[in-house]
Scaffold this motif. Structure first.
Motif, PDB file in Angstrom:
ATOM      1  N   VAL A 158       0.836  -1.213   0.000  1.00 35.95           N
ATOM      2  CA  VAL A 158       0.000   0.000   0.000  1.00 35.95           C
ATOM      3  C   VAL A 158       0.866   1.256   0.000  1.00 35.95           C
ATOM      4  N   LEU A 159       2.144   1.139   0.359  1.00 35.40           N
ATOM      5  CA  LEU A 159       3.052   2.286   0.382  1.00 35.40           C
ATOM      6  C   LEU A 159       4.009   2.294  -0.800  1.00 35.40           C
ATOM      7  N   ARG A 160       3.752   1.458  -1.800  1.00 37.13           N
ATOM      8  CA  ARG A 160       4.705   1.306  -2.897  1.00 37.13           C
ATOM      9  C   ARG A 160       4.851   2.586  -3.719  1.00 37.13           C
ATOM     10  N   ARG A 161       3.834   3.425  -3.780  1.00 38.10           N
ATOM     11  CA  ARG A 161       3.935   4.657  -4.576  1.00 38.10           C
ATOM     12  C   ARG A 161       4.821   5.704  -3.895  1.00 38.10           C
ATOM     13  N   ARG A 162       4.806   5.749  -2.580  1.00 38.23           N
ATOM     14  CA  ARG A 162       5.594   6.755  -1.857  1.00 38.23           C
ATOM     15  C   ARG A 162       7.015   6.276  -1.596  1.00 38.23           C
ATOM     16  N   PHE A 163       7.182   4.984  -1.293  1.00 40.79           N
ATOM     17  CA  PHE A 163       8.511   4.437  -0.975  1.00 40.79           C
ATOM     18  C   PHE A 163       8.754   3.182  -1.820  1.00 40.79           C
ATOM     19  N   PRO A 164       8.936   3.321  -3.120  1.00 39.13           N
ATOM     20  CA  PRO A 164       9.045   2.127  -3.976  1.00 39.13           C
ATOM     21  C   PRO A 164      10.268   1.272  -3.673  1.00 39.13           C
ATOM     22  N   LEU A 165      11.430   1.892  -3.427  1.00 40.14           N
ATOM     23  CA  LEU A 165      12.633   1.100  -3.158  1.00 40.14           C
ATOM     24  C   LEU A 165      12.532   0.377  -1.819  1.00 40.14           C
ATOM     25  N   ALA A 166      12.051   1.067  -0.786  1.00 41.18           N
ATOM     26  CA  ALA A 166      11.925   0.433   0.531  1.00 41.18           C
ATOM     27  C   ALA A 166      10.927  -0.723   0.490  1.00 41.18           C
ATOM     28  N   VAL A 167       9.819  -0.562  -0.207  1.00 46.38           N
ATOM     29  CA  VAL A 167       8.819  -1.628  -0.314  1.00 46.38           C
ATOM     30  C   VAL A 167       9.405  -2.821  -1.057  1.00 46.38           C
ATOM     31  N   PHE A 168      10.199  -2.579  -2.088  1.00 45.08           N
ATOM     32  CA  PHE A 168      10.836  -3.692  -2.809  1.00 45.08           C
ATOM     33  C   PHE A 168      11.744  -4.491  -1.878  1.00 45.08           C
ATOM     34  N   LEU A 169      12.533  -3.790  -1.081  1.00 43.97           N
ATOM     35  CA  LEU A 169      13.435  -4.494  -0.154  1.00 43.97           C
ATOM     36  C   LEU A 169      12.649  -5.278   0.895  1.00 43.97           C
ATOM     37  N   VAL A 170      11.508  -4.727   1.325  1.00 44.12           N
ATOM     38  CA  VAL A 170      10.698  -5.416   2.327  1.00 44.12           C
ATOM     39  C   VAL A 170      10.077  -6.690   1.760  1.00 44.12           C
ATOM     40  N   THR A 171       9.769  -6.705   0.460  1.00 46.54           N
ATOM     41  CA  THR A 171       9.142  -7.888  -0.146  1.00 46.54           C
ATOM     42  C   THR A 171      10.149  -8.969  -0.526  1.00 46.54           C
ATOM     43  N   LEU A 172      11.439  -8.697  -0.421  1.00 47.36           N
ATOM     44  CA  LEU A 172      12.438  -9.698  -0.815  1.00 47.36           C
ATOM     45  C   LEU A 172      12.364 -10.995   0.018  1.00 47.36           C
ATOM     46  N   PRO A 173      12.087 -10.943   1.336  1.00 52.42           N
ATOM     47  CA  PRO A 173      11.963 -12.211   2.072  1.00 52.42           C
ATOM     48  C   PRO A 173      10.890 -13.148   1.512  1.00 52.42           C
ATOM     49  N   ILE A 174       9.840 -12.595   0.902  1.00 51.66           N
ATOM     50  CA  ILE A 174       8.809 -13.449   0.300  1.00 51.66           C
ATOM     51  C   ILE A 174       9.385 -14.240  -0.858  1.00 51.66           C
ATOM     52  N   ALA A 175      10.330 -13.617  -1.618  1.00 49.82           N
ATOM     53  CA  ALA A 175      10.938 -14.303  -2.760  1.00 49.82           C
ATOM     54  C   ALA A 175      11.794 -15.485  -2.331  1.00 49.82           C
ATOM     55  N   LEU A 176      12.209 -15.545  -1.069  1.00 48.01           N
ATOM     56  CA  LEU A 176      12.978 -16.698  -0.590  1.00 48.01           C
ATOM     57  C   LEU A 176      12.141 -17.964  -0.526  1.00 48.01           C
ATOM     58  N   THR A 177      10.842 -17.793  -0.301  1.00 46.61           N
ATOM     59  CA  THR A 177       9.982 -18.958  -0.083  1.00 46.61           C
ATOM     60  C   THR A 177       9.390 -19.520  -1.370  1.00 46.61           C
ATOM     61  N   GLN A 178       9.459 -18.803  -2.495  1.00 41.68           N
ATOM     62  CA  GLN A 178       8.861 -19.263  -3.729  1.00 41.68           C
ATOM     63  C   GLN A 178       9.611 -18.693  -4.919  1.00 41.68           C
ATOM     64  N   GLU A 179       9.504 -19.345  -6.062  1.00 37.99           N
ATOM     65  CA  GLU A 179      10.266 -18.933  -7.233  1.00 37.99           C
ATOM     66  C   GLU A 179       9.731 -17.650  -7.828  1.00 37.99           C
ATOM     67  N   ALA A 238       7.287 -14.551  -6.845  1.00 36.49           N
ATOM     68  CA  ALA A 238       6.528 -13.887  -5.788  1.00 36.49           C
ATOM     69  C   ALA A 238       5.827 -12.665  -6.376  1.00 36.49           C
ATOM     70  N   VAL A 239       4.507 -12.655  -6.287  1.00 40.30           N
ATOM     71  CA  VAL A 239       3.734 -11.550  -6.851  1.00 40.30           C
ATOM     72  C   VAL A 239       4.091 -10.228  -6.171  1.00 40.30           C
ATOM     73  N   ALA A 240       4.256 -10.259  -4.851  1.00 42.27           N
ATOM     74  CA  ALA A 240       4.553  -9.024  -4.120  1.00 42.27           C
ATOM     75  C   ALA A 240       5.861  -8.401  -4.612  1.00 42.27           C
ATOM     76  N   THR A 241       6.887  -9.223  -4.813  1.00 45.73           N
ATOM     77  CA  THR A 241       8.173  -8.706  -5.286  1.00 45.73           C
ATOM     78  C   THR A 241       8.067  -8.153  -6.700  1.00 45.73           C
ATOM     79  N   LEU A 242       7.328  -8.837  -7.576  1.00 39.71           N
ATOM     80  CA  LEU A 242       7.172  -8.361  -8.953  1.00 39.71           C
ATOM     81  C   LEU A 242       6.400  -7.047  -8.997  1.00 39.71           C
ATOM     82  N   VAL A 243       5.367  -6.916  -8.161  1.00 37.41           N
ATOM     83  CA  VAL A 243       4.614  -5.662  -8.117  1.00 37.41           C
ATOM     84  C   VAL A 243       5.493  -4.519  -7.625  1.00 37.41           C
ATOM     85  N   ALA A 244       6.305  -4.800  -6.604  1.00 40.15           N
ATOM     86  CA  ALA A 244       7.210  -3.773  -6.094  1.00 40.15           C
ATOM     87  C   ALA A 244       8.247  -3.375  -7.145  1.00 40.15           C
ATOM     88  N   LEU A 245       8.747  -4.352  -7.904  1.00 42.51           N
ATOM     89  CA  LEU A 245       9.705  -4.061  -8.979  1.00 42.51           C
ATOM     90  C   LEU A 245       9.060  -3.192 -10.063  1.00 42.51           C
TER      91      LEU A 245
END
Length: 374
Positions: free
Chosen positions: A53-74, A76-83
């Motif tokens: 929900v904060l991706r528009r104001r802090f896009p880089l920080a949100v991307f870094l926060v979603t990186l742990p999700i990418a560890l669990t699956q090949e 990750a929708v959250a990481t792709l949206v942040a990218l």
């Protein structure tokens, strides 16, 4: 046509609704991989999904926060949206390349990290190539959307410049008509009035009747006054290139606020002048501000302007200063006669006009006129 309608409908969807939908989709995407996860893992995944929900104001920080999700699956929708959001809003290509590589590395990393040695090098390389391609896709889409917005904004500026060019062309045609009218007035009307003045003077000298002599003197005086006023009007017509026609009232200082507000430029008006300023001086001040703001709009897109009215002893004047442009200026045709006409008008009123660049990269136009112009 259908694409345009679809785009309009999509733009009408409120941003909070889009954010809620994306958070829900990301949560559904990550939910099957959290059955055997620990509480910290579930917390990190939930925090990463909610951060969208904060991706528009802090896009880089949100991307870094979603990186742990990418560890669990090949994938990750959250990481792709942040990218995608980061690529849509950033013009830093090295940063985007680094984020793509980081997302690909995190996606191929086994979880838990203790099992990294069990994965072969060939399989790791293949997984990295696929993860890299998956991470590049949202970045390309984001950059494409950014380029589309830039192109649309550029086209809007070009269309606005063309419209302004048409207005300038109409003003140039009107100025030529004014010059022709001035020539006709000078060649025809002034000649006839001069003959009247000469005949009245001759009658005043030749007639013995006192009443006739007084009438002839009055006619001659009025003719001379008319010639003087006509000469001033002809000179102003030749120097003027404004929008006013013979059927509309000439502008005064009372019209400056409307001029500044409707100039299409972020301009500010300050200062005041005494009521004793004559009508010709008011017109000269108005035309100077009009020409200066037109030049700002034409040659300094995105710049701000400051209009200052001032009085210095027996002189009054106006200073128009603009900041440096924030957008590249478009190549528009110009006659280069605007400032020349303003200098001619200032000379008629025994004043001066100064126009020069400022040290900050802007431009300044300064008009000084004696207060007792009339």
């Amino acid at each position: 046509m259908n694409r345009a309608r679809a785009r309009v409908r999509w733009q009408r969807v409120p941003a909070p609704v889009v954010d809620i939908v994306l958070v829900a989709v990301a949560a559904v995407d990550v939910w099957p991989y959290l059955w055997d996860a620990t509480c910290p893992g579930v917390a990190l995944a939930g925090f990463g999904c909610a951060a969208l929900v904060l991706r528009r104001r802090f896009p880089l920080a949100v991307f870094l926060v979603t990186l742990p999700i990418a560890l669990t699956q090949e994938v990750a929708v959250a990481t792709l949206v942040a990218l995608f959001t980061l690529a849509e809003r950033s013009r830093n290509r090295p940063l985007l390349a680094g984020c793509v590589a980081l997302a690909a590395v995190v996606s191929i990393a086994p979880w838990p990290l203790a099992g990294f040695a069990e994965v072969g090098r060939a399989m790791t390389l293949i997984d990295f190539v696929y993860s890299l391609a998956t991470s590049v896709a949202p970045v390309l889409f984001g950059q494409l959307l950014q380029a589309h917005r830039d192109l649309a904004r550029r086209l809007a500026e070009i269309e606005e410049a063309r419209e302004h060019e048409r207005v300038l062309h109409a003003q140039a045609v009107l100025a030529r008509e004014r010059v022709q009218l001035a020539r006709e007035m000078h060649d025809v009307v002034s000649h006839q009035v001069s003959l009247i003045a000469v005949q009245a003077g001759a009658l005043q000298v030749a007639t013995p009747d006192a009443s006739t002599k007084e009438a002839a003197r009055t006619i001659r005086s009025l003719s001379v006054t008319t010639l003087d006023e006509l000469r001033t009007m002809v000179t102003l017509l030749r120097a003027s290139g404004g929008r006013a026609t013979e059927l509309t009232p000439q502008p005064t200082l009372a019209d400056l606020h409307r001029l500044v507000e409707s100039s299409g430029t972020q301009a500010e008006l300050s200062g005041a002048l005494p009521p004793a300023v004559g009508t010709p001086a008011q017109r000269a001040l108005y035309r100077t501000v009009q020409e200066a703001l037109t030049n700002v709009r034409k040659h300094a897109p995105g710049a701000t302007a400051r209009v200052e009215l001032w009085q210095d002893g027996d002189n009054v004047g106006v200073t128009v200063t603009n900041s440096p442009p924030t957008h590249p200026s478009l190549s528009l045709p110009g006659s280069q006669h605007g400032l020349v006409g303003l200098r001619e008008r200032a000379d008629i009123l025994h004043g001066t006009l100064e126009a020069s660049p400022t040290g900050e990269g802007g431009y300044r136009v300064r008009l000084r006129i004696p207060l007792s112009t009339d």
